[in-house]
Motif scaffolding. Structure first.
Motif, short mmCIF file in Angstrom:
data_model
loop_
_atom_site.label_atom_id
_atom_site.label_comp_id
_atom_site.label_asym_id
_atom_site.label_seq_id
_atom_site.Cartn_x
_atom_site.Cartn_y
_atom_site.Cartn_z
N GLN A 129 0.83 -1.19 0.00
CA GLN A 129 0.00 0.00 0.00
C GLN A 129 0.88 1.26 0.00
O GLN A 129 1.93 1.28 0.64
CB GLN A 129 -0.91 0.00 1.23
CG GLN A 129 -1.88 -1.16 1.28
CD GLN A 129 -2.63 -1.25 2.59
OE1 GLN A 129 -2.64 -0.31 3.38
NE2 GLN A 129 -3.25 -2.40 2.85
N GLU A 131 1.46 3.85 1.65
CA GLU A 131 1.11 4.50 2.92
C GLU A 131 1.71 5.90 3.03
O GLU A 131 1.03 6.83 3.47
CB GLU A 131 1.57 3.63 4.09
CG GLU A 131 0.76 2.34 4.24
CD GLU A 131 1.08 1.57 5.50
OE1 GLU A 131 2.18 1.78 6.07
OE2 GLU A 131 0.24 0.77 5.93
N MET A 134 -0.18 8.19 0.66
CA MET A 134 -1.52 8.49 1.17
C MET A 134 -1.45 9.45 2.35
O MET A 134 -2.29 10.36 2.46
CB MET A 134 -2.22 7.20 1.57
CG MET A 134 -2.68 6.34 0.40
SD MET A 134 -3.74 4.97 0.88
CE MET A 134 -2.60 3.97 1.87
N LEU A 317 -10.80 3.20 -6.07
CA LEU A 317 -9.36 3.30 -5.80
C LEU A 317 -8.93 2.38 -4.67
O LEU A 317 -7.74 2.24 -4.41
CB LEU A 317 -9.02 4.75 -5.42
CG LEU A 317 -9.14 5.82 -6.50
CD1 LEU A 317 -8.91 7.20 -5.91
CD2 LEU A 317 -8.15 5.55 -7.62
N THR A 318 -9.88 1.75 -4.00
CA THR A 318 -9.59 1.06 -2.74
C THR A 318 -8.59 -0.08 -2.90
O THR A 318 -7.63 -0.18 -2.13
CB THR A 318 -10.90 0.53 -2.13
OG1 THR A 318 -11.79 1.62 -1.94
CG2 THR A 318 -10.63 -0.13 -0.78
N THR A 321 -5.00 0.94 -3.12
CA THR A 321 -4.48 1.83 -2.08
C THR A 321 -4.56 1.17 -0.70
O THR A 321 -3.59 0.63 -0.20
CB THR A 321 -5.25 3.16 -2.08
OG1 THR A 321 -6.66 2.91 -1.97
CG2 THR A 321 -4.97 3.95 -3.36
N SER A 322 -5.75 1.22 -0.10
CA SER A 322 -5.92 0.72 1.26
C SER A 322 -7.39 0.39 1.50
O SER A 322 -8.26 1.05 0.92
CB SER A 322 -5.47 1.79 2.27
OG SER A 322 -6.02 1.56 3.55
N PHE A 325 -9.26 3.50 2.29
CA PHE A 325 -9.31 4.59 1.31
C PHE A 325 -10.50 4.34 0.39
O PHE A 325 -10.35 3.96 -0.76
CB PHE A 325 -7.99 4.64 0.53
CG PHE A 325 -7.70 6.00 -0.06
CD1 PHE A 325 -7.14 6.99 0.73
CD2 PHE A 325 -7.97 6.29 -1.37
CE1 PHE A 325 -6.86 8.25 0.20
CE2 PHE A 325 -7.70 7.53 -1.91
CZ PHE A 325 -7.14 8.52 -1.12
N LEU A 362 -3.60 12.40 -4.22
CA LEU A 362 -2.86 11.17 -4.46
C LEU A 362 -2.70 10.89 -5.95
O LEU A 362 -1.59 10.68 -6.44
CB LEU A 362 -3.58 9.99 -3.78
CG LEU A 362 -2.93 8.61 -3.98
CD1 LEU A 362 -1.54 8.57 -3.36
CD2 LEU A 362 -3.81 7.52 -3.39
N TRP A 368 1.93 8.39 -7.51
CA TRP A 368 0.86 7.49 -7.94
C TRP A 368 1.31 6.56 -9.06
O TRP A 368 1.20 5.33 -8.92
CB TRP A 368 -0.37 8.30 -8.33
CG TRP A 368 -1.54 7.49 -8.81
CD1 TRP A 368 -2.12 7.52 -10.02
CD2 TRP A 368 -2.29 6.50 -8.06
NE1 TRP A 368 -3.18 6.65 -10.10
CE2 TRP A 368 -3.30 6.01 -8.90
CE3 TRP A 368 -2.19 6.00 -6.76
CZ2 TRP A 368 -4.22 5.04 -8.50
CZ3 TRP A 368 -3.10 5.03 -6.36
CH2 TRP A 368 -4.09 4.56 -7.21
N HIS A 371 3.82 4.09 -7.72
CA HIS A 371 3.20 3.04 -6.91
C HIS A 371 2.57 1.97 -7.79
O HIS A 371 2.73 0.77 -7.53
CB HIS A 371 2.13 3.64 -5.99
CG HIS A 371 1.18 2.65 -5.42
ND1 HIS A 371 1.57 1.64 -4.55
CD2 HIS A 371 -0.16 2.47 -5.63
CE1 HIS A 371 0.52 0.89 -4.23
NE2 HIS A 371 -0.53 1.37 -4.88
#
Length: 498
Positions: A129, A131, A134, A317-318, A321-322, A325, A362, A368, A371
Protein backbone atom coordinates in the motif's frame (compact mmCIF):
# COMPACT_ATOMS: atom_id res chain seq x y z
CA UNK A 1 3.83 -3.70 10.99
CA UNK A 2 6.70 -3.53 13.52
CA UNK A 3 5.32 -0.29 15.00
CA UNK A 4 1.85 -1.85 15.37
CA UNK A 5 3.34 -4.89 17.09
CA UNK A 6 5.32 -2.68 19.50
CA UNK A 7 2.18 -0.73 20.40
CA UNK A 8 0.27 -3.92 21.18
CA UNK A 9 3.15 -5.33 23.26
CA UNK A 10 3.60 -2.13 25.26
CA UNK A 11 -0.15 -1.82 25.87
CA UNK A 12 -0.26 -5.41 27.15
CA UNK A 13 2.71 -4.80 29.47
CA UNK A 14 1.12 -1.66 30.93
CA UNK A 15 -2.20 -3.47 31.28
CA UNK A 16 -0.52 -6.15 33.43
CA UNK A 17 1.13 -3.51 35.63
CA UNK A 18 -2.00 -1.45 36.37
CA UNK A 19 -2.64 -3.28 39.65
CA UNK A 20 0.48 -1.61 41.06
CA UNK A 21 -1.35 1.71 41.11
CA UNK A 22 -4.32 2.77 43.18
CA UNK A 23 -7.37 4.25 41.48
CA UNK A 24 -6.38 7.73 40.36
CA UNK A 25 -2.72 6.88 40.79
CA UNK A 26 -0.33 8.41 38.29
CA UNK A 27 1.46 6.18 35.77
CA UNK A 28 5.11 6.78 34.85
CA UNK A 29 5.71 9.69 32.50
CA UNK A 30 5.89 9.14 28.76
CA UNK A 31 9.59 9.97 28.84
CA UNK A 32 10.31 7.32 31.45
CA UNK A 33 8.30 4.74 29.46
CA UNK A 34 10.31 5.59 26.33
CA UNK A 35 13.56 5.05 28.23
CA UNK A 36 12.42 1.93 30.07
CA UNK A 37 10.97 0.04 27.10
CA UNK A 38 13.27 1.55 24.42
CA UNK A 39 10.40 2.50 22.15
CA UNK A 40 9.49 5.71 20.37
CA UNK A 41 7.31 8.44 21.90
CA UNK A 42 4.72 7.67 19.23
CA UNK A 43 4.54 4.05 20.40
CA UNK A 44 4.03 5.19 24.01
CA UNK A 45 1.34 7.66 22.97
CA UNK A 46 -0.55 5.03 20.97
CA UNK A 47 -0.31 2.42 23.73
CA UNK A 48 -1.73 4.87 26.29
CA UNK A 49 -4.45 5.86 23.83
CA UNK A 50 -5.40 2.19 23.51
CA UNK A 51 -5.68 1.80 27.29
CA UNK A 52 -7.70 5.01 27.44
CA UNK A 53 -10.11 3.65 24.84
CA UNK A 54 -10.50 0.52 26.96
CA UNK A 55 -11.45 2.63 29.99
CA UNK A 56 -8.38 1.52 31.97
CA UNK A 57 -6.51 4.83 31.91
CA UNK A 58 -7.49 8.50 31.89
CA UNK A 59 -5.18 11.19 30.57
CA UNK A 60 -5.06 14.82 31.65
CA UNK A 61 -3.29 17.31 29.38
CA UNK A 62 -0.13 18.55 31.03
CA UNK A 63 -0.53 16.21 34.01
CA UNK A 64 -0.02 12.71 32.59
CA UNK A 65 -1.86 9.37 32.64
CA UNK A 66 -3.72 7.95 35.64
CA UNK A 67 -5.42 4.66 36.52
CA UNK A 68 -9.13 4.96 35.79
CA UNK A 69 -11.90 4.09 38.27
CA UNK A 70 -13.30 0.56 37.96
CA UNK A 71 -16.07 0.14 35.45
CA UNK A 72 -19.69 0.12 36.60
CA UNK A 73 -21.03 -3.45 36.60
CA UNK A 74 -23.16 -4.24 33.60
CA UNK A 75 -26.90 -4.47 34.09
CA UNK A 76 -28.57 -7.84 33.80
CA UNK A 77 -29.07 -9.01 30.23
CA UNK A 78 -32.57 -8.40 28.94
CA UNK A 79 -34.83 -10.77 27.01
CA UNK A 80 -34.45 -10.20 23.24
CA UNK A 81 -36.22 -13.38 22.14
CA UNK A 82 -39.17 -11.30 20.88
CA UNK A 83 -36.97 -10.13 18.00
CA UNK A 84 -37.07 -13.57 16.36
CA UNK A 85 -40.80 -13.12 15.72
CA UNK A 86 -40.46 -9.50 14.62
CA UNK A 87 -37.61 -10.16 12.19
CA UNK A 88 -39.27 -13.25 10.71
CA UNK A 89 -42.63 -11.52 10.26
CA UNK A 90 -40.89 -8.58 8.55
CA UNK A 91 -40.31 -10.57 5.34
CA UNK A 92 -43.29 -12.90 5.45
CA UNK A 93 -45.01 -11.17 2.54
CA UNK A 94 -41.88 -10.72 0.39
CA UNK A 95 -41.83 -12.50 -2.98
CA UNK A 96 -38.14 -13.22 -2.40
CA UNK A 97 -37.36 -13.07 1.35
CA UNK A 98 -34.41 -10.88 2.20
CA UNK A 99 -31.42 -12.69 3.68
CA UNK A 100 -28.58 -10.75 5.25
CA UNK A 101 -25.61 -13.12 5.19
CA UNK A 102 -22.18 -11.50 5.27
CA UNK A 103 -20.21 -14.73 5.79
CA UNK A 104 -18.85 -14.78 2.23
CA UNK A 105 -17.54 -11.25 2.70
CA UNK A 106 -16.19 -11.52 6.23
CA UNK A 107 -13.90 -14.38 5.16
CA UNK A 108 -11.93 -11.85 3.10
CA UNK A 109 -12.18 -9.07 5.71
CA UNK A 110 -11.36 -11.02 8.87
CA UNK A 111 -7.83 -10.86 10.26
CA UNK A 112 -6.47 -14.38 10.89
CA UNK A 113 -4.95 -15.28 14.26
CA UNK A 114 -1.28 -14.42 14.86
CA UNK A 115 1.07 -16.78 13.06
CA UNK A 116 -1.49 -17.77 10.42
CA UNK A 117 -0.52 -17.01 6.82
CA UNK A 118 -3.27 -15.04 5.10
CA UNK A 119 -4.16 -16.63 1.76
CA UNK A 120 -7.75 -15.48 2.35
CA UNK A 121 -7.31 -11.71 2.29
CA UNK A 122 -9.18 -9.46 -0.10
CA UNK A 123 -6.79 -6.51 0.08
CA UNK A 124 -3.06 -6.02 -0.56
CA UNK A 125 -0.69 -6.30 2.37
CA UNK A 126 0.35 -2.98 4.01
CA UNK A 127 3.77 -3.37 2.37
CA UNK A 128 2.01 -3.06 -1.01
CA UNK A 129 0.00 0.00 0.00
CA UNK A 130 1.26 3.53 -0.75
CA UNK A 131 1.11 4.50 2.92
CA UNK A 132 3.58 7.41 2.72
CA UNK A 133 1.94 8.78 -0.41
CA UNK A 134 -1.52 8.49 1.17
CA UNK A 135 -0.34 10.15 4.38
CA UNK A 136 1.16 13.01 2.41
CA UNK A 137 -1.96 13.34 0.27
CA UNK A 138 -4.22 13.42 3.34
CA UNK A 139 -2.01 16.02 5.01
CA UNK A 140 -2.02 18.26 1.94
CA UNK A 141 -5.75 17.74 1.45
CA UNK A 142 -6.49 18.87 5.00
CA UNK A 143 -4.85 22.21 4.27
CA UNK A 144 -6.81 22.91 1.09
CA UNK A 145 -9.22 25.86 1.32
CA UNK A 146 -12.68 24.54 2.16
CA UNK A 147 -11.40 20.98 2.64
CA UNK A 148 -13.61 20.45 5.68
CA UNK A 149 -16.72 21.95 4.19
CA UNK A 150 -19.64 20.22 2.54
CA UNK A 151 -18.78 18.86 -0.93
CA UNK A 152 -21.07 18.88 -3.97
CA UNK A 153 -23.53 15.99 -3.70
CA UNK A 154 -22.19 14.39 -6.90
CA UNK A 155 -18.59 14.75 -5.75
CA UNK A 156 -15.76 17.18 -6.43
CA UNK A 157 -15.80 18.21 -10.11
CA UNK A 158 -12.06 17.62 -10.50
CA UNK A 159 -12.32 14.09 -9.10
CA UNK A 160 -15.31 13.28 -11.30
CA UNK A 161 -13.32 14.55 -14.29
CA UNK A 162 -10.39 12.30 -13.35
CA UNK A 163 -12.60 9.21 -13.12
CA UNK A 164 -14.26 10.09 -16.46
CA UNK A 165 -10.84 10.25 -18.16
CA UNK A 166 -9.87 6.92 -16.58
CA UNK A 167 -13.03 5.25 -17.93
CA UNK A 168 -12.47 6.77 -21.36
CA UNK A 169 -14.62 6.86 -24.46
CA UNK A 170 -17.22 9.61 -24.42
CA UNK A 171 -17.88 9.42 -20.66
CA UNK A 172 -17.94 12.90 -19.14
CA UNK A 173 -17.65 14.24 -15.61
CA UNK A 174 -21.37 15.05 -15.68
CA UNK A 175 -22.07 11.29 -15.94
CA UNK A 176 -19.95 10.38 -12.89
CA UNK A 177 -20.96 10.21 -9.21
CA UNK A 178 -18.34 9.86 -6.48
CA UNK A 179 -19.13 6.89 -4.21
CA UNK A 180 -17.79 5.56 -0.91
CA UNK A 181 -15.98 2.61 -2.48
CA UNK A 182 -17.06 -0.17 -4.80
CA UNK A 183 -19.31 -2.04 -2.36
CA UNK A 184 -21.37 1.06 -1.71
CA UNK A 185 -21.58 1.80 -5.44
CA UNK A 186 -22.79 -1.74 -6.20
CA UNK A 187 -25.42 -1.45 -3.50
CA UNK A 188 -26.68 1.81 -4.99
CA UNK A 189 -26.74 0.33 -8.50
CA UNK A 190 -28.73 -2.77 -7.58
CA UNK A 191 -31.22 -0.79 -5.51
CA UNK A 192 -31.70 1.63 -8.39
CA UNK A 193 -32.11 -0.95 -11.15
CA UNK A 194 -34.11 -3.84 -9.66
CA UNK A 195 -37.18 -3.85 -7.40
CA UNK A 196 -37.46 -6.34 -4.51
CA UNK A 197 -38.36 -9.80 -5.75
CA UNK A 198 -36.83 -9.30 -9.20
CA UNK A 199 -34.26 -11.65 -10.77
CA UNK A 200 -30.76 -10.33 -11.36
CA UNK A 201 -28.32 -12.18 -13.64
CA UNK A 202 -24.87 -12.81 -12.18
CA UNK A 203 -21.74 -14.52 -13.37
CA UNK A 204 -21.12 -18.00 -11.99
CA UNK A 205 -18.95 -18.07 -9.98
CA UNK A 206 -18.95 -14.47 -8.82
CA UNK A 207 -18.04 -12.07 -6.02
CA UNK A 208 -19.83 -13.07 -2.74
CA UNK A 209 -20.20 -9.45 -1.67
CA UNK A 210 -22.40 -8.75 -4.67
CA UNK A 211 -24.53 -11.84 -3.96
CA UNK A 212 -24.93 -10.59 -0.39
CA UNK A 213 -26.08 -7.18 -1.64
CA UNK A 214 -28.63 -8.76 -3.97
CA UNK A 215 -30.09 -11.08 -1.35
CA UNK A 216 -30.23 -8.36 1.30
CA UNK A 217 -32.30 -6.30 -1.17
CA UNK A 218 -34.70 -9.19 -1.76
CA UNK A 219 -33.39 -9.89 -5.28
CA UNK A 220 -33.03 -13.35 -6.81
CA UNK A 221 -29.52 -14.02 -8.22
CA UNK A 222 -29.64 -16.19 -11.38
CA UNK A 223 -26.28 -17.69 -12.41
CA UNK A 224 -24.81 -17.44 -15.92
CA UNK A 225 -21.68 -19.62 -16.37
CA UNK A 226 -18.26 -18.11 -17.02
CA UNK A 227 -15.37 -19.76 -18.88
CA UNK A 228 -11.80 -18.63 -19.60
CA UNK A 229 -13.15 -15.93 -21.96
CA UNK A 230 -15.72 -14.52 -19.56
CA UNK A 231 -19.49 -14.89 -19.56
CA UNK A 232 -21.00 -17.09 -22.30
CA UNK A 233 -23.19 -14.86 -24.52
CA UNK A 234 -25.55 -17.63 -25.67
CA UNK A 235 -26.33 -18.58 -22.08
CA UNK A 236 -26.69 -14.92 -21.14
CA UNK A 237 -29.33 -14.48 -23.85
CA UNK A 238 -31.10 -17.64 -22.67
CA UNK A 239 -31.12 -16.36 -19.09
CA UNK A 240 -32.63 -13.00 -20.10
CA UNK A 241 -35.38 -14.77 -22.04
CA UNK A 242 -36.12 -17.30 -19.31
CA UNK A 243 -36.23 -14.86 -16.39
CA UNK A 244 -37.23 -11.49 -17.82
CA UNK A 245 -34.37 -9.97 -15.83
CA UNK A 246 -33.47 -6.34 -16.41
CA UNK A 247 -30.01 -6.37 -14.81
CA UNK A 248 -26.79 -8.33 -15.42
CA UNK A 249 -23.82 -7.82 -13.07
CA UNK A 250 -20.40 -8.69 -14.43
CA UNK A 251 -16.67 -8.18 -13.98
CA UNK A 252 -15.26 -8.13 -17.53
CA UNK A 253 -11.66 -7.59 -16.40
CA UNK A 254 -9.87 -10.15 -14.18
CA UNK A 255 -13.15 -11.56 -12.93
CA UNK A 256 -13.44 -12.52 -9.27
CA UNK A 257 -12.76 -15.36 -8.64
CA UNK A 258 -11.73 -16.92 -11.98
CA UNK A 259 -9.45 -14.13 -13.21
CA UNK A 260 -11.06 -14.34 -16.67
CA UNK A 261 -11.05 -11.40 -19.09
CA UNK A 262 -14.09 -10.98 -21.34
CA UNK A 263 -12.93 -11.86 -24.86
CA UNK A 264 -12.94 -9.05 -27.50
CA UNK A 265 -15.56 -10.78 -29.64
CA UNK A 266 -17.86 -11.25 -26.63
CA UNK A 267 -17.82 -7.62 -25.48
CA UNK A 268 -20.17 -6.21 -28.16
CA UNK A 269 -22.30 -9.37 -27.92
CA UNK A 270 -22.93 -8.82 -24.22
CA UNK A 271 -23.97 -5.21 -24.82
CA UNK A 272 -26.20 -6.18 -27.77
CA UNK A 273 -27.93 -8.96 -25.83
CA UNK A 274 -28.59 -6.67 -22.86
CA UNK A 275 -29.83 -3.86 -25.11
CA UNK A 276 -32.27 -6.19 -26.90
CA UNK A 277 -33.54 -7.42 -23.53
CA UNK A 278 -34.09 -3.84 -22.37
CA UNK A 279 -31.64 -4.51 -19.54
CA UNK A 280 -28.73 -2.81 -17.82
CA UNK A 281 -25.21 -4.20 -17.45
CA UNK A 282 -23.58 -3.31 -14.13
CA UNK A 283 -19.85 -3.35 -14.87
CA UNK A 284 -17.78 -3.90 -11.72
CA UNK A 285 -14.30 -2.76 -12.86
CA UNK A 286 -12.75 -3.48 -9.49
CA UNK A 287 -9.08 -4.35 -10.18
CA UNK A 288 -8.06 -2.43 -13.28
CA UNK A 289 -5.23 -0.88 -11.25
CA UNK A 290 -4.00 -4.28 -10.05
CA UNK A 291 -2.75 -5.34 -13.46
CA UNK A 292 0.35 -7.54 -13.55
CA UNK A 293 3.59 -6.48 -15.21
CA UNK A 294 3.23 -9.00 -18.05
CA UNK A 295 -0.42 -8.28 -18.89
CA UNK A 296 0.01 -6.17 -22.00
CA UNK A 297 -2.56 -3.55 -23.09
CA UNK A 298 -5.88 -3.77 -21.26
CA UNK A 299 -9.29 -3.63 -22.94
CA UNK A 300 -11.26 -0.49 -22.27
CA UNK A 301 -14.16 -0.62 -19.83
CA UNK A 302 -17.46 -1.66 -21.40
CA UNK A 303 -18.78 1.78 -20.49
CA UNK A 304 -16.27 3.38 -22.87
CA UNK A 305 -17.94 1.65 -25.85
CA UNK A 306 -21.55 2.17 -24.78
CA UNK A 307 -23.30 5.19 -26.32
CA UNK A 308 -26.78 3.92 -25.41
CA UNK A 309 -26.54 3.95 -21.62
CA UNK A 310 -26.70 0.16 -21.23
CA UNK A 311 -23.73 0.07 -18.84
CA UNK A 312 -23.68 1.32 -15.26
CA UNK A 313 -19.98 1.43 -14.46
CA UNK A 314 -18.53 0.89 -10.97
CA UNK A 315 -14.85 1.42 -10.10
CA UNK A 316 -12.80 2.24 -7.03
CA UNK A 317 -9.36 3.30 -5.80
CA UNK A 318 -9.59 1.06 -2.74
CA UNK A 319 -7.92 -2.14 -4.00
CA UNK A 320 -4.86 -0.25 -5.23
CA UNK A 321 -4.48 1.83 -2.08
CA UNK A 322 -5.92 0.72 1.26
CA UNK A 323 -9.08 -0.89 2.67
CA UNK A 324 -9.76 2.42 4.42
CA UNK A 325 -9.31 4.59 1.31
CA UNK A 326 -12.90 4.15 0.24
CA UNK A 327 -13.30 6.38 -2.80
CA UNK A 328 -14.95 5.10 -5.97
CA UNK A 329 -17.23 6.14 -8.79
CA UNK A 330 -20.53 5.32 -10.45
CA UNK A 331 -20.86 6.26 -14.13
CA UNK A 332 -24.08 6.12 -16.15
CA UNK A 333 -25.88 8.07 -18.86
CA UNK A 334 -29.54 8.78 -19.37
CA UNK A 335 -32.45 8.94 -16.89
CA UNK A 336 -30.93 6.17 -14.74
CA UNK A 337 -28.26 8.62 -13.55
CA UNK A 338 -30.84 10.67 -11.65
CA UNK A 339 -32.15 7.57 -9.91
CA UNK A 340 -28.63 6.53 -8.93
CA UNK A 341 -27.97 10.03 -7.61
CA UNK A 342 -31.18 10.09 -5.58
CA UNK A 343 -30.56 6.73 -3.92
CA UNK A 344 -26.96 7.60 -3.11
CA UNK A 345 -27.96 10.91 -1.53
CA UNK A 346 -30.66 9.23 0.57
CA UNK A 347 -28.26 6.50 1.74
CA UNK A 348 -25.05 8.46 2.39
CA UNK A 349 -25.57 12.20 1.65
CA UNK A 350 -22.04 12.44 0.21
CA UNK A 351 -18.51 11.07 0.47
CA UNK A 352 -16.51 13.06 3.08
CA UNK A 353 -14.76 15.94 1.38
CA UNK A 354 -11.33 15.42 3.03
CA UNK A 355 -11.24 11.91 1.56
CA UNK A 356 -12.15 13.22 -1.90
CA UNK A 357 -9.51 15.95 -1.63
CA UNK A 358 -6.95 13.33 -0.54
CA UNK A 359 -7.84 11.18 -3.55
CA UNK A 360 -7.21 14.13 -5.85
CA UNK A 361 -3.87 14.81 -4.18
CA UNK A 362 -2.86 11.17 -4.46
CA UNK A 363 -3.73 10.48 -8.10
CA UNK A 364 -2.23 13.81 -9.14
CA UNK A 365 1.12 13.19 -7.47
CA UNK A 366 4.27 11.65 -9.06
CA UNK A 367 4.05 8.93 -6.39
CA UNK A 368 0.86 7.49 -7.94
CA UNK A 369 2.28 6.11 -11.23
CA UNK A 370 5.38 4.94 -9.35
CA UNK A 371 3.20 3.04 -6.91
CA UNK A 372 1.20 1.40 -9.69
CA UNK A 373 4.40 0.26 -11.45
CA UNK A 374 5.79 -1.18 -8.21
CA UNK A 375 2.50 -2.89 -7.42
CA UNK A 376 2.31 -4.36 -10.91
CA UNK A 377 5.77 -5.90 -10.66
CA UNK A 378 5.24 -7.22 -7.15
CA UNK A 379 1.90 -8.84 -7.97
CA UNK A 380 3.42 -10.63 -10.95
CA UNK A 381 6.30 -11.93 -8.82
CA UNK A 382 3.95 -13.17 -6.10
CA UNK A 383 1.62 -14.80 -8.63
CA UNK A 384 4.54 -16.64 -10.22
CA UNK A 385 5.87 -17.87 -6.87
CA UNK A 386 2.46 -19.16 -5.78
CA UNK A 387 1.81 -20.79 -9.16
CA UNK A 388 5.18 -22.54 -9.14
CA UNK A 389 4.69 -23.70 -5.55
CA UNK A 390 1.25 -25.13 -6.23
CA UNK A 391 2.41 -26.97 -9.35
CA UNK A 392 5.34 -28.47 -7.47
CA UNK A 393 3.72 -29.34 -4.15
CA UNK A 394 -0.01 -29.61 -4.91
CA UNK A 395 -0.34 -30.93 -8.47
CA UNK A 396 -3.64 -32.58 -7.45
CA UNK A 397 -5.32 -29.16 -7.41
CA UNK A 398 -6.29 -27.95 -10.87
CA UNK A 399 -5.28 -24.40 -11.85
CA UNK A 400 -7.15 -23.87 -15.13
CA UNK A 401 -6.26 -20.20 -15.58
CA UNK A 402 -3.32 -18.02 -14.53
CA UNK A 403 -4.53 -14.41 -14.52
CA UNK A 404 -2.48 -11.41 -15.57
CA UNK A 405 -4.24 -9.13 -13.10
CA UNK A 406 -5.86 -9.21 -9.70
CA UNK A 407 -4.59 -10.71 -6.48
CA UNK A 408 -5.62 -14.37 -6.31
CA UNK A 409 -5.74 -17.81 -7.96
CA UNK A 410 -8.83 -20.00 -8.40
CA UNK A 411 -8.29 -23.75 -7.96
CA UNK A 412 -10.58 -26.69 -8.52
CA UNK A 413 -10.50 -29.61 -6.11
CA UNK A 414 -10.55 -33.18 -7.44
CA UNK A 415 -13.48 -35.48 -6.85
CA UNK A 416 -13.06 -38.37 -4.45
CA UNK A 417 -13.54 -38.89 -0.74
CA UNK A 418 -13.07 -36.15 1.78
CA UNK A 419 -11.37 -36.13 5.11
CA UNK A 420 -9.60 -38.58 7.34
CA UNK A 421 -11.76 -41.52 8.25
CA UNK A 422 -14.55 -40.63 5.82
CA UNK A 423 -15.12 -42.93 2.88
CA UNK A 424 -18.49 -41.88 1.50
CA UNK A 425 -18.51 -38.09 1.47
CA UNK A 426 -17.97 -36.65 -2.01
CA UNK A 427 -14.91 -34.43 -1.70
CA UNK A 428 -16.10 -31.78 -4.21
CA UNK A 429 -17.77 -28.85 -2.48
CA UNK A 430 -18.40 -31.01 0.59
CA UNK A 431 -14.65 -31.29 1.12
CA UNK A 432 -14.06 -27.55 1.19
CA UNK A 433 -14.93 -27.16 4.90
CA UNK A 434 -12.63 -30.07 5.80
CA UNK A 435 -9.70 -28.63 3.86
CA UNK A 436 -10.36 -25.09 5.12
CA UNK A 437 -10.35 -26.31 8.73
CA UNK A 438 -7.26 -28.46 8.21
CA UNK A 439 -5.45 -25.53 6.59
CA UNK A 440 -6.21 -23.30 9.57
CA UNK A 441 -4.85 -25.95 11.91
CA UNK A 442 -1.60 -26.01 9.92
CA UNK A 443 -1.38 -22.22 10.04
CA UNK A 444 -2.76 -20.95 6.73
CA UNK A 445 -6.13 -19.26 6.09
CA UNK A 446 -7.79 -20.06 2.74
CA UNK A 447 -11.12 -19.16 1.14
CA UNK A 448 -13.57 -21.94 0.22
CA UNK A 449 -15.27 -21.70 -3.15
CA UNK A 450 -18.90 -22.33 -2.16
CA UNK A 451 -19.81 -18.69 -1.33
CA UNK A 452 -18.91 -17.68 -4.91
CA UNK A 453 -21.80 -19.66 -6.39
CA UNK A 454 -25.42 -18.51 -6.32
CA UNK A 455 -26.59 -22.09 -6.99
CA UNK A 456 -25.10 -25.57 -6.64
CA UNK A 457 -21.40 -25.51 -7.60
CA UNK A 458 -20.13 -28.00 -10.18
CA UNK A 459 -17.16 -28.94 -7.98
CA UNK A 460 -15.19 -27.88 -4.95
CA UNK A 461 -12.93 -24.86 -5.32
CA UNK A 462 -10.49 -22.70 -3.38
CA UNK A 463 -9.46 -19.09 -3.81
CA UNK A 464 -5.91 -18.30 -2.72
CA UNK A 465 -4.77 -14.68 -2.38
CA UNK A 466 -1.11 -13.87 -2.98
CA UNK A 467 -1.45 -10.15 -2.16
CA UNK A 468 -2.43 -10.19 1.51
CA UNK A 469 0.83 -11.77 2.75
CA UNK A 470 4.05 -9.98 3.67
CA UNK A 471 6.13 -11.36 0.80
CA UNK A 472 7.14 -14.32 -1.33
CA UNK A 473 8.68 -16.11 1.66
CA UNK A 474 5.25 -16.33 3.26
CA UNK A 475 3.81 -17.65 0.01
CA UNK A 476 6.38 -20.46 -0.09
CA UNK A 477 5.71 -21.35 3.54
CA UNK A 478 1.96 -21.07 3.07
CA UNK A 479 1.97 -23.53 0.18
CA UNK A 480 4.04 -25.92 2.29
CA UNK A 481 1.48 -25.72 5.09
CA UNK A 482 -1.36 -26.18 2.63
CA UNK A 483 0.31 -29.36 1.42
CA UNK A 484 0.24 -30.67 4.98
CA UNK A 485 -3.45 -29.82 5.25
CA UNK A 486 -4.14 -31.56 1.94
CA UNK A 487 -2.36 -34.68 3.15
CA UNK A 488 -4.75 -34.73 6.10
CA UNK A 489 -7.99 -34.57 4.11
CA UNK A 490 -7.17 -35.59 0.53
CA UNK A 491 -9.20 -38.35 -1.13
CA UNK A 492 -8.02 -41.83 -0.22
CA UNK A 493 -7.62 -42.82 -3.86
CA UNK A 494 -5.07 -40.11 -4.48
CA UNK A 495 -2.79 -41.45 -1.75
CA UNK A 496 -1.73 -44.44 -3.77
CA UNK A 497 1.94 -44.25 -4.53
CA UNK A 498 2.41 -41.25 -2.24
Amino acid sequence: MQERSSVAELAEQLRRELDRYSVGGKLPSSRSLVERFRVSPVTVSRALAQLTAEGLVVTRPGAGAFRAPPRTPLAATGDTSWQEVALSADGAADVVPRTVDASGVTVCLATPPPGVIEFSGGYPHPSLQPEKAMAGALSRAGRRPGAWGRPPLDGLPELREWFAREIGGTVTAAEVLIAAGGQSALTTALRALAPPGAPVLVESPTYPGMLAIARAAGLRPVPVPVDADGVKPALLADAFRATGARVFVCQPLFQNPTGAVLAPERRPEVLRIAREAGAFVVEDDFVRRLVHEDAGPLPRPLAADDPDGVVVHVCSLTKATSPSFRVGALAARGPVLERLRAIQVVDTFFVPRPLQEAALELVGSPAWPRHLRTLSAELRARRDVMTAGLRLHLPELSLPHIPSGGYHLWLRLPDGTGGTGRTSEAFGSGGEPALTSAALRTGVAITPGRPYFSAEPPAGHLRLSFAAVAGVEEIVEGVRRLRAAWDEVRPLGSRQGA
